[in-house]
Design an enzyme around this catalytic site. Sequence first.
Site, PDB file in Angstrom:
ATOM      1  N   HIS A 150       0.821  -1.202   0.000  1.00 40.36           N
ATOM      2  CA  HIS A 150       0.000   0.000   0.000  1.00 40.36           C
ATOM      3  C   HIS A 150       0.862   1.261   0.000  1.00 40.36           C
ATOM      4  CE1 HIS A 150      -3.803  -2.179   1.596  1.00 40.36           C
ATOM      5  NE2 HIS A 150      -3.806  -2.092   0.292  1.00 40.36           N
ATOM      6  N   CYS A 160      -6.523   1.801 -21.196  1.00 39.92           N
ATOM      7  CA  CYS A 160      -6.538   2.563 -19.940  1.00 39.92           C
ATOM      8  C   CYS A 160      -5.749   1.897 -18.818  1.00 39.92           C
ATOM      9  CB  CYS A 160      -7.985   2.790 -19.483  1.00 39.92           C
ATOM     10  SG  CYS A 160      -8.885   1.276 -19.080  1.00 39.92           S
TER      11      CYS A 160
END
Length: 511
Positions: A161, A471
């Site tokens: 994270h 994308c």
Amino acid sequence: MLAAAVAGRTASGQPAQEAAALKAAIEDATAEIVKLIGTLEGEVADILEFQVAMLEDDALTEGAYDAISAGISADHAWRSALDAEITGYRSADDEYFRARAADLVDIRDRVLARLSGADATAKIAGGAIVAGDDISPSTFLAADWTRGGAIALAAGSPSSHVAMLARARGAPMVVGLGPLSWIGSPPSLALVDGDAGIVVFDPEPETRRLFERRLAAANAAQAAADAGRLEPACTADGRQIAVLLNVAAPEDLASLDPAICDGIGLVRTEFLFETSRGLPDEETQYRVYRDILVWARGKPVTIRTLDAGGDKPIAGLTVDGESNPFLGLRGIRLSLARPEVFRMQLRALCRAAVHGTLKVMLPMVAVPSELDRAAEILDTEFRDLQAKGIACARPPLGIMVEVPAAALRAADFAAAFYSIGSNDLTQYTMAAARDIGAVADLNDTGNLAVLALIAGTVEAGQKRGVEVSLCGDAAADTHLTAALLATGLTTLSVSPIAVARLKAAIAKVGS
């Protein structure tokens, strides 16, 4: 050096009181995180949601309460239980679990701090280089990275994270350096090259001069790229390339000028479904979608329907305990299995469509029947809104091409557009996850097999006369720009921080 320190406490000696103290500390730590989540959105909030879910998991706390019953103090019981979990996560075969170890450290120290009344979050001065074994999300978020600085970790993970946060904020970070040992005091100077994955402690003068020269060149290149940020993207041989934005949450757009892009190629809607806030109602969703469309000032905006499942579980919505969640009920499969949630999202999107140029995209589509069923639901909800006199429009419905089956048979889909999700398309084509170190080199969008699937999708779009964009993260990898454009792609979508760099790379293609 980064070192966490948590003050000690005096135990009561009474198991019941110690258990109550631990319970209160866990509740306080949870409330603290939930309060912080209320000030954040998008990726950062998702990270803290993970910590809330862990703290609310009885399996995590059970061992500590058992130890307290046996006469161990609350702080020692909690530390022992969490250290055992942390050790297990760090030694896991799966890189995903190893990457979550820092979150468990964060949880451990938050609760210990509540027990002792100390502040467990290390303070980092602006512009400092942080060296240590690992760094917690709390510690990272407490620092002001706009003033510079970098991170050098003995352990850590590129898929942790904190690594995600560092990439989003442009903070150079290198992990997996091994033991940071030196004689005497820590180094007074370190050079950190996040692109090359190199850290040099107490460099020789010549090494420092070479590094400063490279840094100056990189800064000059970035400045040149930034100067062209508002200019249209065009290759050296004259091809116009549309550069769109990937948006994780509305605040991504707060300080941006729409002139930097040709529209928004991906709005992730998972941020609306964060567990501490419950599932969003139609009005909440409508207002968010509307605001994004208003920001775009008429430029096209592609909003992806909920892409839950896989590595994005949502309590009360996704399926627990799937043996392989990446091949399970995720994306459009989950939406079709939970039509009440899907219908509400489609209604909100139809209502928002009157405020701009909206396109709706379905994730993880594998077969045409999934698109057909979704289109039927969209049509039903649109007609119902019309019948009730509610302002609405029926947006075009496209698909993400991230499953090889969809790429191979793209022409079979009656999609209004295709958007290639390079992350999953690469993972599923190569049978290799990018967060598992042993096979990470196989997870390469530049592999000829992946490029062939991209080219085939572009060809199908050209034959059908519909737009094809990309994308996924590969769009922002400037080493791949020439190869991607060679497939026939003319539309790329990237995070806002990557726009200037991508436009500069496009300008060099064909020279």
